[in-house]
Scaffold this motif. Sequence first.
Motif, PDB file in Angstrom:
ATOM      1  N   ASP A 348       0.828  -1.197   0.000  1.00  0.00           N
ATOM      2  CA  ASP A 348       0.000   0.000   0.000  1.00  0.00           C
ATOM      3  C   ASP A 348       0.869   1.255   0.000  1.00  0.00           C
ATOM      4  O   ASP A 348       0.597   2.220  -0.731  1.00  0.00           O
ATOM      5  CB  ASP A 348      -0.925   0.016   1.222  1.00  0.00           C
ATOM      6  CG  ASP A 348      -1.985  -1.069   1.142  1.00  0.00           C
ATOM      7  OD1 ASP A 348      -2.184  -1.621   0.046  1.00  0.00           O
ATOM      8  OD2 ASP A 348      -2.593  -1.383   2.184  1.00  0.00           O
ATOM      9  N   LEU A 349       1.905   1.241   0.852  1.00  0.00           N
ATOM     10  CA  LEU A 349       2.793   2.394   0.942  1.00  0.00           C
ATOM     11  C   LEU A 349       3.514   2.632  -0.389  1.00  0.00           C
ATOM     12  O   LEU A 349       3.641   3.766  -0.838  1.00  0.00           O
ATOM     13  CB  LEU A 349       3.808   2.181   2.070  1.00  0.00           C
ATOM     14  CG  LEU A 349       4.831   3.301   2.283  1.00  0.00           C
ATOM     15  CD1 LEU A 349       4.121   4.614   2.609  1.00  0.00           C
ATOM     16  CD2 LEU A 349       5.807   2.937   3.390  1.00  0.00           C
ATOM     17  N   GLN A 350       3.964   1.523  -0.994  1.00  0.00           N
ATOM     18  CA  GLN A 350       4.658   1.652  -2.265  1.00  0.00           C
ATOM     19  C   GLN A 350       3.719   2.200  -3.340  1.00  0.00           C
ATOM     20  O   GLN A 350       4.109   3.036  -4.162  1.00  0.00           O
ATOM     21  CB  GLN A 350       5.225   0.292  -2.712  1.00  0.00           C
ATOM     22  CG  GLN A 350       6.154   0.376  -3.918  1.00  0.00           C
ATOM     23  CD  GLN A 350       7.400   1.184  -3.628  1.00  0.00           C
ATOM     24  OE1 GLN A 350       8.084   0.947  -2.636  1.00  0.00           O
ATOM     25  NE2 GLN A 350       7.695   2.156  -4.474  1.00  0.00           N
ATOM     26  N   THR A 351       2.462   1.753  -3.313  1.00  0.00           N
ATOM     27  CA  THR A 351       1.479   2.258  -4.274  1.00  0.00           C
ATOM     28  C   THR A 351       1.258   3.755  -4.080  1.00  0.00           C
ATOM     29  O   THR A 351       1.163   4.514  -5.056  1.00  0.00           O
ATOM     30  CB  THR A 351       0.143   1.504  -4.110  1.00  0.00           C
ATOM     31  OG1 THR A 351       0.369   0.100  -4.298  1.00  0.00           O
ATOM     32  CG2 THR A 351      -0.880   1.990  -5.120  1.00  0.00           C
ATOM     33  N   ILE A 352       1.185   4.170  -2.807  1.00  0.00           N
ATOM     34  CA  ILE A 352       1.012   5.598  -2.515  1.00  0.00           C
ATOM     35  C   ILE A 352       2.208   6.390  -3.004  1.00  0.00           C
ATOM     36  O   ILE A 352       2.059   7.440  -3.646  1.00  0.00           O
ATOM     37  CB  ILE A 352       0.798   5.810  -1.000  1.00  0.00           C
ATOM     38  CG1 ILE A 352      -0.539   5.205  -0.570  1.00  0.00           C
ATOM     39  CG2 ILE A 352       0.834   7.293  -0.650  1.00  0.00           C
ATOM     40  CD1 ILE A 352      -0.746   5.161   0.928  1.00  0.00           C
ATOM     41  N   LEU A 353       3.420   5.882  -2.714  1.00  0.00           N
ATOM     42  CA  LEU A 353       4.639   6.576  -3.150  1.00  0.00           C
ATOM     43  C   LEU A 353       4.687   6.675  -4.672  1.00  0.00           C
ATOM     44  O   LEU A 353       5.052   7.714  -5.232  1.00  0.00           O
ATOM     45  CB  LEU A 353       5.871   5.848  -2.625  1.00  0.00           C
ATOM     46  CG  LEU A 353       6.092   5.864  -1.112  1.00  0.00           C
ATOM     47  CD1 LEU A 353       7.334   5.059  -0.732  1.00  0.00           C
ATOM     48  CD2 LEU A 353       6.238   7.284  -0.605  1.00  0.00           C
ATOM     49  N   ASP A 354       4.314   5.574  -5.347  1.00  0.00           N
ATOM     50  CA  ASP A 354       4.359   5.574  -6.808  1.00  0.00           C
ATOM     51  C   ASP A 354       3.306   6.501  -7.397  1.00  0.00           C
ATOM     52  O   ASP A 354       3.435   6.953  -8.541  1.00  0.00           O
ATOM     53  CB  ASP A 354       4.151   4.150  -7.346  1.00  0.00           C
ATOM     54  CG  ASP A 354       5.371   3.268  -7.114  1.00  0.00           C
ATOM     55  OD1 ASP A 354       6.469   3.828  -6.909  1.00  0.00           O
ATOM     56  OD2 ASP A 354       5.236   2.025  -7.125  1.00  0.00           O
ATOM     57  N   GLY A 355       2.253   6.776  -6.628  1.00  0.00           N
ATOM     58  CA  GLY A 355       1.206   7.655  -7.123  1.00  0.00           C
ATOM     59  C   GLY A 355       1.534   9.127  -6.984  1.00  0.00           C
ATOM     60  O   GLY A 355       0.820   9.976  -7.516  1.00  0.00           O
ATOM     61  N   TYR A 358       6.094  13.720  -6.860  1.00  0.00           N
ATOM     62  CA  TYR A 358       7.409  14.081  -6.348  1.00  0.00           C
ATOM     63  C   TYR A 358       8.382  12.926  -6.545  1.00  0.00           C
ATOM     64  O   TYR A 358       8.002  11.758  -6.539  1.00  0.00           O
ATOM     65  CB  TYR A 358       7.341  14.413  -4.849  1.00  0.00           C
ATOM     66  CG  TYR A 358       6.421  15.565  -4.500  1.00  0.00           C
ATOM     67  CD1 TYR A 358       6.154  16.586  -5.404  1.00  0.00           C
ATOM     68  CD2 TYR A 358       5.813  15.620  -3.251  1.00  0.00           C
ATOM     69  CE1 TYR A 358       5.301  17.633  -5.076  1.00  0.00           C
ATOM     70  CE2 TYR A 358       4.963  16.672  -2.910  1.00  0.00           C
ATOM     71  CZ  TYR A 358       4.707  17.661  -3.847  1.00  0.00           C
ATOM     72  OH  TYR A 358       3.876  18.691  -3.518  1.00  0.00           O
ATOM     73  N   PHE A 359       9.675  13.261  -6.686  1.00  0.00           N
ATOM     74  CA  PHE A 359      10.705  12.233  -6.708  1.00  0.00           C
ATOM     75  C   PHE A 359      11.022  11.873  -5.256  1.00  0.00           C
ATOM     76  O   PHE A 359      11.349  12.749  -4.455  1.00  0.00           O
ATOM     77  CB  PHE A 359      11.977  12.740  -7.392  1.00  0.00           C
ATOM     78  CG  PHE A 359      11.748  13.330  -8.761  1.00  0.00           C
ATOM     79  CD1 PHE A 359      10.753  12.826  -9.582  1.00  0.00           C
ATOM     80  CD2 PHE A 359      12.496  14.399  -9.227  1.00  0.00           C
ATOM     81  CE1 PHE A 359      10.519  13.355 -10.837  1.00  0.00           C
ATOM     82  CE2 PHE A 359      12.270  14.936 -10.480  1.00  0.00           C
ATOM     83  CZ  PHE A 359      11.279  14.421 -11.292  1.00  0.00           C
ATOM     84  N   MET A 360      10.930  10.580  -4.906  1.00  0.00           N
ATOM     85  CA  MET A 360      11.154  10.153  -3.521  1.00  0.00           C
ATOM     86  C   MET A 360      12.082   8.954  -3.489  1.00  0.00           C
ATOM     87  O   MET A 360      11.956   8.034  -4.321  1.00  0.00           O
ATOM     88  CB  MET A 360       9.820   9.796  -2.847  1.00  0.00           C
ATOM     89  CG  MET A 360       8.806  10.919  -2.900  1.00  0.00           C
ATOM     90  SD  MET A 360       7.256  10.521  -2.077  1.00  0.00           S
ATOM     91  CE  MET A 360       7.730  10.708  -0.380  1.00  0.00           C
ATOM     92  N   ASN A 371      14.945   2.251  -1.322  1.00  0.00           N
ATOM     93  CA  ASN A 371      13.643   2.298  -1.992  1.00  0.00           C
ATOM     94  C   ASN A 371      13.549   3.593  -2.786  1.00  0.00           C
ATOM     95  O   ASN A 371      14.212   4.591  -2.461  1.00  0.00           O
ATOM     96  CB  ASN A 371      12.491   2.226  -0.978  1.00  0.00           C
ATOM     97  CG  ASN A 371      11.154   1.886  -1.619  1.00  0.00           C
ATOM     98  OD1 ASN A 371      11.096   1.541  -2.807  1.00  0.00           O
ATOM     99  ND2 ASN A 371      10.081   1.980  -0.863  1.00  0.00           N
ATOM    100  N   ALA A 372      12.729   3.558  -3.833  1.00  0.00           N
ATOM    101  CA  ALA A 372      12.511   4.744  -4.662  1.00  0.00           C
ATOM    102  C   ALA A 372      11.150   4.611  -5.320  1.00  0.00           C
ATOM    103  O   ALA A 372      10.697   3.503  -5.597  1.00  0.00           O
ATOM    104  CB  ALA A 372      13.610   4.882  -5.709  1.00  0.00           C
ATOM    105  N   ASN A 373      10.498   5.731  -5.536  1.00  0.00           N
ATOM    106  CA  ASN A 373       9.182   5.653  -6.170  1.00  0.00           C
ATOM    107  C   ASN A 373       9.307   5.708  -7.693  1.00  0.00           C
ATOM    108  O   ASN A 373      10.386   5.944  -8.252  1.00  0.00           O
ATOM    109  CB  ASN A 373       8.254   6.736  -5.638  1.00  0.00           C
ATOM    110  CG  ASN A 373       8.626   8.125  -6.125  1.00  0.00           C
ATOM    111  OD1 ASN A 373       9.749   8.345  -6.569  1.00  0.00           O
ATOM    112  ND2 ASN A 373       7.693   9.067  -6.040  1.00  0.00           N
ATOM    113  N   MET A 374       8.177   5.494  -8.366  1.00  0.00           N
ATOM    114  CA  MET A 374       8.165   5.373  -9.820  1.00  0.00           C
ATOM    115  C   MET A 374       8.576   6.684 -10.490  1.00  0.00           C
ATOM    116  O   MET A 374       9.244   6.687 -11.536  1.00  0.00           O
ATOM    117  CB  MET A 374       6.775   4.949 -10.276  1.00  0.00           C
ATOM    118  CG  MET A 374       6.706   4.496 -11.722  1.00  0.00           C
ATOM    119  SD  MET A 374       5.027   3.980 -12.152  1.00  0.00           S
ATOM    120  CE  MET A 374       4.836   2.561 -11.061  1.00  0.00           C
TER     121      MET A 374
END
Length: 690
Positions: A348-355, A358-360, A371-374
Amino acid sequence: MLYAKIKDKKIQSIIDFLMNYSTAIIITVLFCLLLLVVNDHVRKKYSTDIVGYIENSMPLSIEEKAWIERNKIVFGADNNSPPLRYVDLDTGQYKGTTLDIVDAISEELKVPVIVKPYVFKEALINLENGNINMFDMFPSDERSKKYLFTTPIYRLCAIIITNQSNMGIDSYNDLEGLKGSTPEGDYAEEFLREKGINVQWVKKPNMEESMKLLLENKIDCVVGDEPVVVYFKDRMDKENKLKIINTTLYEKEVVFGINKKDETLKRILNKTILQIRKKGTIQKIQQKWFGISVSFDSDTSIWNFLAIVTVTVLFVFLLLFYLMVFWNRNLNREVNNRTEELYNSKNDLQTILDGLAYFMMVADSEGIITNANMAFTHFVKLSREQVIGSNIMDYCDLIFPVKNFQHIWDNVKKREKTKFEFSNEGSFEVEVFPINNIKNELIKLLFVIKDVTEINMTQRKLIQAEKMVHVGQMAAGIAHEIRNPLGVIKSYVYLLKKQSGVTGEIQEKSIKAIDSSVERATKIIDNLLNYSRMADEEVGMVKLDKFIEDILELQSHLMKNKNIDITVDCRIEGMLTLNKESLRHILINIISNAILAMPNGGKLKILCKKDGDNIVIGVSDTGVGISKKDIENIYYPFFTKREVGEGTGLGLYIAYKEVHKLKGEIVVESEEGKGSTFTIIFPDYRDMKI
């Protein structure tokens, strides 16, 4: 793979069910066995079961105490059945084992028990009629129709006695058709009748009369309670004519028979019998009458005790084992559930980050990305697998401008705010957040990189638009200021043209005046152009007093027309390093607001000084001031109290933003009717790490 997981879960569920079912059965069996053993132990020791033991261990109720106060307890029994109960002919006292037990009950209840001796049959009749309350007897189905029964008081055997010459009697089966005797109403009659043995009974009132008939050979046998038969044989058979058959007729527990109406008395006696048993009173009474080696109660053997201990230990062990297995299985299930929840939460957290746009990215203490988002992986044109495990410094030329990762780590560890901007084919804002463990120790950093290119462009356009508004407002004054030097130039040029006999002194004076006027007009135009051009982030050297003088010159005509006196007190000497455009726009907006706040004239004072490593510039006016209600809103965009056309409401908002761009702060003090003071505080760029 999903099918395999479902199959494994089904198998595990079946195993869990079988383990639970089998363990529950074993525990239940052991528990029942333990109950049986304990119940047997309680029965043998206290002549009652566990339930009866618990009930009879309770104290007397209010109802039971009230019954004792309202009623008399009357005991009646056979008057000639020694040593159980009999009247001593020498003393006239009623004695015997049963009488001592009745006395113990009387003492325990602390109430007298009235004793009435009867022959056996009369005692039964009086009990049924309610003339007496209690009478000791063997319980039976036939008697239960007439009487209530207490818990047992002792066990008693019945035996057969016959003549020595009678060789045909070995057991009660041999009594068929024989002539026998027993006290009238004795349980032996009922017992043999139930067994289908027909005896020709010669009924007598007591055992002594029956024994006389046997000694006189008028009957074949006598049946009765073992202690009573033995007592009379010893006393009456001096020539040893009689013999006792070795086979016991029966062995049963003796109880107190109670009148059917006395249910409360039954409960009272049950509780009292248990108490005197616990005290060992009944055992002492038996030892008194029959000696230490004789007891009507069955003693609890060592094997019974060992059985209880063994079953108890097994039960406790298995219960503990089951609890451990149950706890372990629940723990495993809980761990699996938590693991699944953690996995889902991570997804869920990864989905939120990917959504997020911002670059995270998350980095550990060594700068390794965990870890890094999409958005970040798309920007660097790499997959997440390629990014994770790489060093954050690998992207310093592309999106991460800081060369010293340890410096950032140390700042965050000190809980210092870490936020900075940089430009590289666009504008970016980097903010760093700590990730702590349960001990509140820093373990990772979260980098949030925002693309603020469009925001900055929009802000620059707003600033430029605000400048154009100010240029429009200053246009009349600037035109007047330029017209003055142009008039001077025109006059001196005309003089030079028309007067051919101009001397060298006049010519030199004219040229100097023309030159000075051109320089003044050029300066005004330069200031206007410098102010109106698009702002940039250029940092340069500035002499602050000259910088402020140039800004004031743009407003000089307006201040003169409004009768505003200007005072500049600049205590800073030498050159400063700062963003000139930001400071110019800050001062233009604050000074313009101060002029507009003094429509009827007033005083404007500008104070510049150093405070440690900071530069402090204060702009004070004696205008209308700002209300307390409005002072909280003055930095919001488009907030204005002026008439339409007099302002856009962006001046102080832009000034506020520009001050923060200089890493500084702006403070306002104001009082309605007396004026306002705006103070800006910012560091010299030479003292900053940028």
